[in-house]
Design an enzyme around this catalytic site. Structure first.
Site, PDB file in Angstrom:
ATOM      1  N   ARG A 112      59.353  50.883 105.718  1.00 10.71           N
ATOM      2  CA  ARG A 112      58.424  51.664 104.856  1.00 10.71           C
ATOM      3  C   ARG A 112      58.805  53.132 104.742  1.00 10.71           C
ATOM      4  NH1 ARG A 112      54.504  48.395 107.389  1.00 10.71           N
ATOM      5  NH2 ARG A 112      53.931  46.689 106.007  1.00 10.71           N
ATOM      6  N   LYS A 134      64.565  60.621  92.478  1.00 13.09           N
ATOM      7  CA  LYS A 134      64.467  59.293  91.866  1.00 13.09           C
ATOM      8  C   LYS A 134      65.586  58.444  92.436  1.00 13.09           C
ATOM      9  CE  LYS A 134      62.864  60.263  87.201  1.00 13.09           C
ATOM     10  NZ  LYS A 134      63.299  60.125  85.805  1.00 13.09           N
ATOM     11  N   GLU A 176      76.187  66.096  82.114  1.00 16.16           N
ATOM     12  CA  GLU A 176      74.868  66.494  82.633  1.00 16.16           C
ATOM     13  C   GLU A 176      74.733  68.018  82.668  1.00 16.16           C
ATOM     14  OE1 GLU A 176      72.543  64.357  82.948  1.00 16.16           O
ATOM     15  OE2 GLU A 176      73.660  62.475  83.046  1.00 16.16           O
ATOM     16  N   LYS A 218      68.009  72.063  87.693  1.00 14.17           N
ATOM     17  CA  LYS A 218      67.379  70.737  87.744  1.00 14.17           C
ATOM     18  C   LYS A 218      66.192  70.743  88.698  1.00 14.17           C
ATOM     19  CE  LYS A 218      67.562  65.866  88.261  1.00 14.17           C
ATOM     20  NZ  LYS A 218      68.281  64.614  88.351  1.00 14.17           N
ATOM     21  N   GLU A 228      57.113  62.874  87.034  1.00  4.85           N
ATOM     22  CA  GLU A 228      57.395  62.646  85.614  1.00  4.85           C
ATOM     23  C   GLU A 228      56.167  62.325  84.774  1.00  4.85           C
ATOM     24  OE1 GLU A 228      61.349  61.252  84.715  1.00  4.85           O
ATOM     25  OE2 GLU A 228      60.530  60.047  83.099  1.00  4.85           O
ATOM     26  N   ARG A 232      59.300  66.895  83.254  1.00  2.00           N
ATOM     27  CA  ARG A 232      60.499  66.277  83.822  1.00  2.00           C
ATOM     28  C   ARG A 232      61.200  65.382  82.795  1.00  2.00           C
ATOM     29  NH1 ARG A 232      61.752  63.713  89.771  1.00  2.00           N
ATOM     30  NH2 ARG A 232      63.858  63.104  89.208  1.00  2.00           N
ATOM     31  N   ASN A 236      65.625  63.772  80.298  1.00  2.00           N
ATOM     32  CA  ASN A 236      66.119  62.558  79.638  1.00  2.00           C
ATOM     33  C   ASN A 236      66.853  62.856  78.333  1.00  2.00           C
ATOM     34  OD1 ASN A 236      65.016  60.857  81.591  1.00  2.00           O
ATOM     35  ND2 ASN A 236      63.009  60.983  80.615  1.00  2.00           N
ATOM     36  N   HIS A 239      69.548  60.627  77.078  1.00  2.00           N
ATOM     37  CA  HIS A 239      69.600  59.444  77.933  1.00  2.00           C
ATOM     38  C   HIS A 239      68.950  58.208  77.322  1.00  2.00           C
ATOM     39  CE1 HIS A 239      71.119  62.185  80.874  1.00  2.00           C
ATOM     40  NE2 HIS A 239      71.172  61.265  81.803  1.00  2.00           N
ATOM     41  N   HIS A 243      71.423  55.441  77.600  1.00  2.00           N
ATOM     42  CA  HIS A 243      71.288  54.284  78.499  1.00  2.00           C
ATOM     43  C   HIS A 243      71.475  52.979  77.742  1.00  2.00           C
ATOM     44  CE1 HIS A 243      68.957  56.262  82.061  1.00  2.00           C
ATOM     45  NE2 HIS A 243      70.265  56.375  82.180  1.00  2.00           N
ATOM     46  N   HIS A 253      78.746  56.765  82.131  1.00  2.00           N
ATOM     47  CA  HIS A 253      77.424  57.368  81.946  1.00  2.00           C
ATOM     48  C   HIS A 253      77.546  58.641  81.107  1.00  2.00           C
ATOM     49  CE1 HIS A 253      73.284  58.310  82.809  1.00  2.00           C
ATOM     50  NE2 HIS A 253      73.631  59.514  83.242  1.00  2.00           N
TER      51      HIS A 253
HETATM   52  N1  GLY Z   1      68.143  61.003  91.525  1.00  2.00           N
HETATM   53  C1  GLY Z   1      68.169  61.624  90.274  1.00  2.00           C
HETATM   54  C2  GLY Z   1      66.860  62.162  89.855  1.00  2.00           C
HETATM   55  O1  GLY Z   1      65.911  62.162  90.596  1.00  2.00           O
HETATM   56  O2  GLY Z   1      66.725  62.626  88.729  1.00  2.00           O
END
Ligand code: GLY
Length: 351
Positions: A112, A134, A176, A218, A228, A232, A236, A239, A243, A253
């Protein structure tokens, strides 16, 4: 030897991340107890830098996005059990975005949740993938469909890893970097357009200042909206279409995001009156990124509408008001369908 390492702290909603710039891999042993840590890396990094991992517990993965799947996470968990990892163990992802995403994901679910940190080794991971919390895995054609948001305890930057970075990875990282400049910072955009990939690769000072600036850029977006709900989403930019293209065609990518940014810049021109969108095409070319491609509009649109940014019959698309100022703009799916179709034909015609 002069110690040039600099430490900064980034504060997120319920945690802080220690960032060590211009550090060395050896400094890791000062941040964690080797015996109570497990490094996760991939075969490419291990074969190039194997000696660095002596006396560490190491799990070595097959490289590549194709392995960013639940099966790999399960295999890591099996090996963690083999290492008798417990709640006090720290996981360290040493690698590019696939390694850091998997490490963060497994660290979020093993017992956990256990402590983790990253040593990003690719430019893309240094400026993007290792920042923001993320993590997750892909499911079939759907990128990052399963995962969580959880910040690492530390990020350690050892720029010597960049010496072995293949050319294609340089342009992946710059995709990026260009994205951050487009949505957040006009002065970074100017710096990029006044240089090119070759000139920056040769200049360690400018390169490291770009990396460090991008970490701060960032992080500033993520700190304001870690989960998000709003701003945030700006990250994207490029993207959404990117994607969809990446899952359907053999593109890296960065290449897919570059094509997505060209599409979004065109939309921004038509919907928001963005000026000088041609400069975005110019800057992408200077960093050896593609700006035109032909693709199957229907196939790509079907994937695109499965994107997590879709809300009923609209898609929250990131557009530019001007270079350096991104905005989230809802676009109806049928309108988007027309634009995607026009973009794919446009590219066919200009091939
Ligand atoms: N790991 C990439 C992000 O959180 O955007």
């Amino acid at each position: 030897m002069i110690d040039s390492m600099r430490k900064i702290k980034q504060l997120f909603s319920n945690t802080s991340v220690d960032v060590y710039f211009d550090s060395t891999f050896n400094h890791l042993s000062k941040l964690v107890d080797k015996k109570n840590a497990v490094i996760i890396t991939d075969e490419n990094i291990f074969s190039l830098h194997g000696s660095k991992f002596r006396n560490w517990n190491v799990i070595t993965l097959k490289p590549g996005e194709a392995f960013k799947i639940q099966l790999t996470a399960d295999a890591i968990i099996e090996q963690l059990i083999g290492f008798e990892a417990d709640r006090s163990t720290t996981l360290i992802g040493v690698g590019g975005g696939v390694v850091t995403d998997l490490t963060g994901y497994v660290a979020s679910i093993y017992m956990r949740g256990i402590r983790f940190g990253f040593v990003p080794t690719s430019l893309l991971a240094m400026v993007d993938a290792s920042i923001g919390g993320k993590n997750g895995v892909d499911v079939g054609a759907y990128k990052n469909l399963v995962g969580s948001i959880r910040q690492p305890s530390f990020l350690l930057y050892d720029y010597s890893f960049l010496k072995t970075l293949p050319n294609i990875e340089w342009s992946n990282g710059f995709a990026e970097i260009i994205k951050h400049a487009c949505i957040l910072d006009h002065s970074s955009f100017k710096l990029l357009i006044n240089n090119n990939l070759q000139s920056i690769k040769k200049d360690k000072k400018i390169l490291t200042s770009i990396i460090e600036k991008n970490v701060v850029l960032k992080s500033s977006v993520v700190k304001k909206d870690e989960f998000e709900k709003g701003d945030r989403k700006l990250l994207n930019f490029g993207h959404t279409l990117g994607h969809a293209l990446e899952t359907q065609y053999e593109l890296t990518h960065g290449q897919a995001v570059a094509l997505g940014m060209v599409f979004a810049a065109g939309l921004s021109e038509q919907i928001l009156g963005l000026k000088k969108s041609v400069e975005i095409i110019q800057v992408l070319s200077q960093y050896t990124l593609p700006t035109i491609a032909s693709f199957d509009a229907e196939r790509v649109f079907n994937i695109l509408t499965m994107d997590k940014k879709r809300v009923s019959d609209k898609m929250n698309f990131v557009l530019l008001k001007k270079i350096g100022k991104g905005v989230v703009h809802p676009i109806k799916l049928d309108t988007l369908h027309k634009y995607v179709s026009a973009y794919s034909h446009l590219n066919k015609a200009s091939k």
